[in-house]
Design a protein around this motif. Structure first.
Motif, short mmCIF file in Angstrom:
data_model
loop_
_atom_site.label_atom_id
_atom_site.label_comp_id
_atom_site.label_asym_id
_atom_site.label_seq_id
_atom_site.Cartn_x
_atom_site.Cartn_y
_atom_site.Cartn_z
N LYS B 76 11.63 28.42 39.10
CA LYS B 76 11.22 29.56 40.42
C LYS B 76 11.24 29.00 41.58
O LYS B 76 10.71 28.03 42.31
CB LYS B 76 9.51 29.67 39.77
N ILE B 77 10.89 30.51 42.60
CA ILE B 77 11.27 29.89 44.04
C ILE B 77 9.27 29.95 44.34
O ILE B 77 8.38 30.49 43.53
CB ILE B 77 11.33 30.93 44.91
N PHE B 78 9.12 28.63 44.87
CA PHE B 78 7.53 27.99 45.14
C PHE B 78 7.16 27.91 47.48
O PHE B 78 8.57 27.14 47.89
CB PHE B 78 7.24 27.27 45.17
N ARG B 79 6.54 29.56 47.65
CA ARG B 79 6.80 29.26 49.59
C ARG B 79 5.71 29.24 49.68
O ARG B 79 4.65 30.00 49.03
CB ARG B 79 7.73 30.63 50.22
N LEU B 80 5.06 28.92 50.89
CA LEU B 80 4.19 29.20 51.63
C LEU B 80 3.94 29.72 52.80
O LEU B 80 4.92 29.94 53.38
CB LEU B 80 3.27 27.58 52.01
N THR B 81 3.28 30.53 53.03
CA THR B 81 2.97 31.39 54.69
C THR B 81 1.42 30.76 54.95
O THR B 81 0.56 30.22 54.03
CB THR B 81 3.32 32.43 54.17
N GLY B 82 1.37 31.72 56.17
CA GLY B 82 0.08 31.68 56.96
C GLY B 82 -0.56 30.17 57.16
O GLY B 82 -1.73 30.27 56.86
N LEU B 83 0.36 29.30 57.17
CA LEU B 83 -0.56 27.45 57.48
C LEU B 83 -1.85 27.92 58.90
O LEU B 83 -1.64 27.66 60.40
CB LEU B 83 0.63 27.02 57.53
N VAL B 99 9.39 19.59 53.85
CA VAL B 99 10.01 19.62 51.91
C VAL B 99 9.12 20.68 51.82
O VAL B 99 10.43 21.36 50.24
CB VAL B 99 8.92 18.36 51.77
N PHE B 100 8.08 21.29 51.80
CA PHE B 100 7.96 22.89 51.32
C PHE B 100 9.24 24.31 52.30
O PHE B 100 9.05 23.52 53.14
CB PHE B 100 6.02 23.52 51.30
N GLU B 101 8.98 24.62 51.29
CA GLU B 101 9.16 26.74 52.04
C GLU B 101 8.38 27.17 52.95
O GLU B 101 7.53 27.61 51.79
CB GLU B 101 10.03 27.12 51.34
N VAL B 102 8.35 27.32 54.38
CA VAL B 102 7.21 27.16 54.86
C VAL B 102 7.21 28.64 56.00
O VAL B 102 8.89 28.64 56.23
CB VAL B 102 6.14 26.39 55.45
N TYR B 103 6.77 29.72 55.64
CA TYR B 103 7.22 30.19 56.24
C TYR B 103 6.11 30.96 57.74
O TYR B 103 4.57 31.09 56.81
CB TYR B 103 7.36 32.01 55.30
N ASP B 104 6.63 32.38 58.69
CA ASP B 104 4.84 32.47 59.40
C ASP B 104 4.67 33.71 58.59
O ASP B 104 3.34 33.91 58.65
CB ASP B 104 5.84 32.97 60.75
N SER B 105 5.24 34.05 57.82
CA SER B 105 4.64 35.59 57.64
C SER B 105 4.72 35.66 56.11
O SER B 105 6.28 35.09 55.93
CB SER B 105 5.10 37.04 58.44
N LYS B 106 3.21 36.32 55.67
CA LYS B 106 3.99 36.97 54.18
C LYS B 106 5.39 37.58 53.46
O LYS B 106 6.28 37.52 52.74
CB LYS B 106 2.01 37.67 53.48
N GLU B 107 5.33 38.44 54.29
CA GLU B 107 6.41 39.69 54.70
C GLU B 107 8.19 38.88 54.64
O GLU B 107 8.42 39.14 53.54
CB GLU B 107 6.63 40.45 55.25
N GLU B 108 8.08 38.11 55.59
CA GLU B 108 8.98 36.88 55.45
C GLU B 108 9.01 36.02 53.87
O GLU B 108 10.99 35.78 53.15
CB GLU B 108 8.85 36.04 56.82
N ALA B 109 8.33 35.65 54.16
CA ALA B 109 8.32 34.73 52.37
C ALA B 109 8.41 35.69 51.25
O ALA B 109 9.02 34.74 50.68
CB ALA B 109 6.67 33.69 52.12
N LEU B 110 8.46 37.28 51.79
CA LEU B 110 8.26 37.68 49.93
C LEU B 110 9.86 38.31 49.66
O LEU B 110 10.17 38.96 49.41
CB LEU B 110 6.96 38.59 50.64
#
Lengths: 152, 113
Positions: B76-83, B99-110
Motif C-alpha cells: 500500500k502507498i503510505f504518505r505524509l503531509t503537512g509537517l 525515507v518517507f514520501e513527504v508532500y507539502d499539501s494533502k491534495e498533492e499527496a492524494l
C-alpha cells in the motif's frame, strides 16, 4: 541570574505534557528561540519516557523529579528516578541506516544536548544531568532553510 | 493534552488520517491503533496529515516508521503531509525525511502514484 524550577511528576505518560508545558514556559521567558526550545523539550520528554519505560517498567505511580536551571548561556536539567538502574554504557541509539521503530530517544538526547551524564552511584535509581550551552538568537539552520529532502 | 484522530475514506481508494495535538508516549498508541485499522482496510493508499501536530517524540516517529514498514509489506502507498516545523525538525534529526514520501499539501499527496 539563574532561574530554577523543580517539579515532580508521577511515572504515568499522561503527565509528560505537564513537564513539557513547564519547560516551555520557563524557556519562553529567556529569549530562547522556538526551535531550540522544542529540541530541549524533546530531550527532557525522551528522558522521562525512558524512565517510565525502562526504569519503572511502565508502573505509573513512581516519582520522577525534574530540576531545571536556566542562566543566560546555559540550560541544565537534572532528572532523578528511583527505579531500576541501567548501565549507561549499554544505552544504544538505533543505527540511523537501519530504518526501524524504536531506539531514537537516546539518539535525540545525545545529538541535541552538549553534556549528558548518568549517575547510578546511589542506592536506588539514576540521576541524569543534561546541559545545553545557549547562544543568544541562535537557531538551528535546518529550521529555516529549504532542505535537500526527498520531497515530491 | 488530547489528541484528535479523524480518518476519511476517499472515493479513489485512499484514506486520510488527520492528527491534531501532541504525539507522545501517551498518545502514540492511539495513532498506532488507528493506522492498524487503516492498513487492515481495503484502502490502497494511506495519507497521514500532520498539519495539526504541534509535537512529536520518538514514539510517534516509531509509529510512523511502523506504518512505513506495513506499507512495504502490504504494497500500500503510505504518505505524509503537512509537517509542521517542529515535526519536520524531528524527522531531520532522525535522518528520516528522505525515507518517507513527504508532500507539502494533502491534495498533492492524494494524487495517484
Amino acid at each position: 541570574m539563574t532561574e530554577r524550577v523543580k517539579l515532580t511528576i508521577p511515572s504515568d505518560p499522561k503527565y509528560l505534557c505537564l513537564c513539557r508545558k513547564v519547560l516551555q514556559h520557563l524557556l519562553a521567558g529567556h529569549d530562547v528561540s522556538e526551535d531550540i526550545t522544542q529540541r530541549l523539550i524533546l530531550c527532557v520528554d525522551e528522558a522521562c519516557s525512558n524512565i517510565i519505560k525502562y526504569g519503572y517498567d511502565g508502573c505509573p505511580d513512581f516519582p520522577i523529579e525534574i530540576a531545571f536551571s536556566l542562566a543566560d548561556d546555559r540550560f541544565e536539567v537534572q532528572i532523578r528516578d528511583y527505579g531500576k538502574q541501567c548501565n549507561p554504557s549499554q544505552f544504544k541509539s538505533r543505527p540511523l541506516d537501519k530504518i526501524e521503530p524504536g531506539g531514537l530517544g537516546t539518539f535525540f538526547i545525545n545529538e541535541i544536548m552538549d553534556e549528558v551524564h548518568y549517575c547510578t552511584d546511589r542506592e536506588k535509581g539514576t540521576l541524569l544531568t543534561m546541559c545545553k550551552h545557549l547562544v543568544k538568537n541562535e537557531c538551528f539552520p535546518a529550521q529555516n532553510k529549504s532542505r535537500g529532502s526527498h520531497e515530491n | 493534552m488530547k489528541i484528535e484522530l479523524e480518518s476519511h475514506r476517499n472515493e479513489n481508494g485512499s484514506a486520510t488520517l488527520m492528527i491534531k495535538g501532541e504525539i507522545d508516549m501517551n498518545s502514540s498508541t492511539r495513532v498506532r491503533a488507528r493506522l492498524t485499522d487503516l492498513f487492515q482496510s481495503d484502502q490502497n493508499m494511506i495519507v497521514v496529515d500532520l498539519s495539526g501536530v504541534s509535537y512529536i517524540d520518538s514514539s510517534g516517529i516509531a509509529t510512523l516508521v511502523e506504518g512505513l514498514q506495513w506499507s512495504h509489506n502490504s504494497k500500500k502507498i503510505f504518505r505524509l503531509t503537512g509537517l509542521t516545523p517542529m515535526v519536520r525538525d524531528v524527522f531531520e534529526i532522525a535522518r528520516l525525511l528522505t525515507v518517507f514520501e513527504v508532500y507539502d499539501s494533502k491534495e498533492e499527496a492524494l494524487k495517484e502514484a
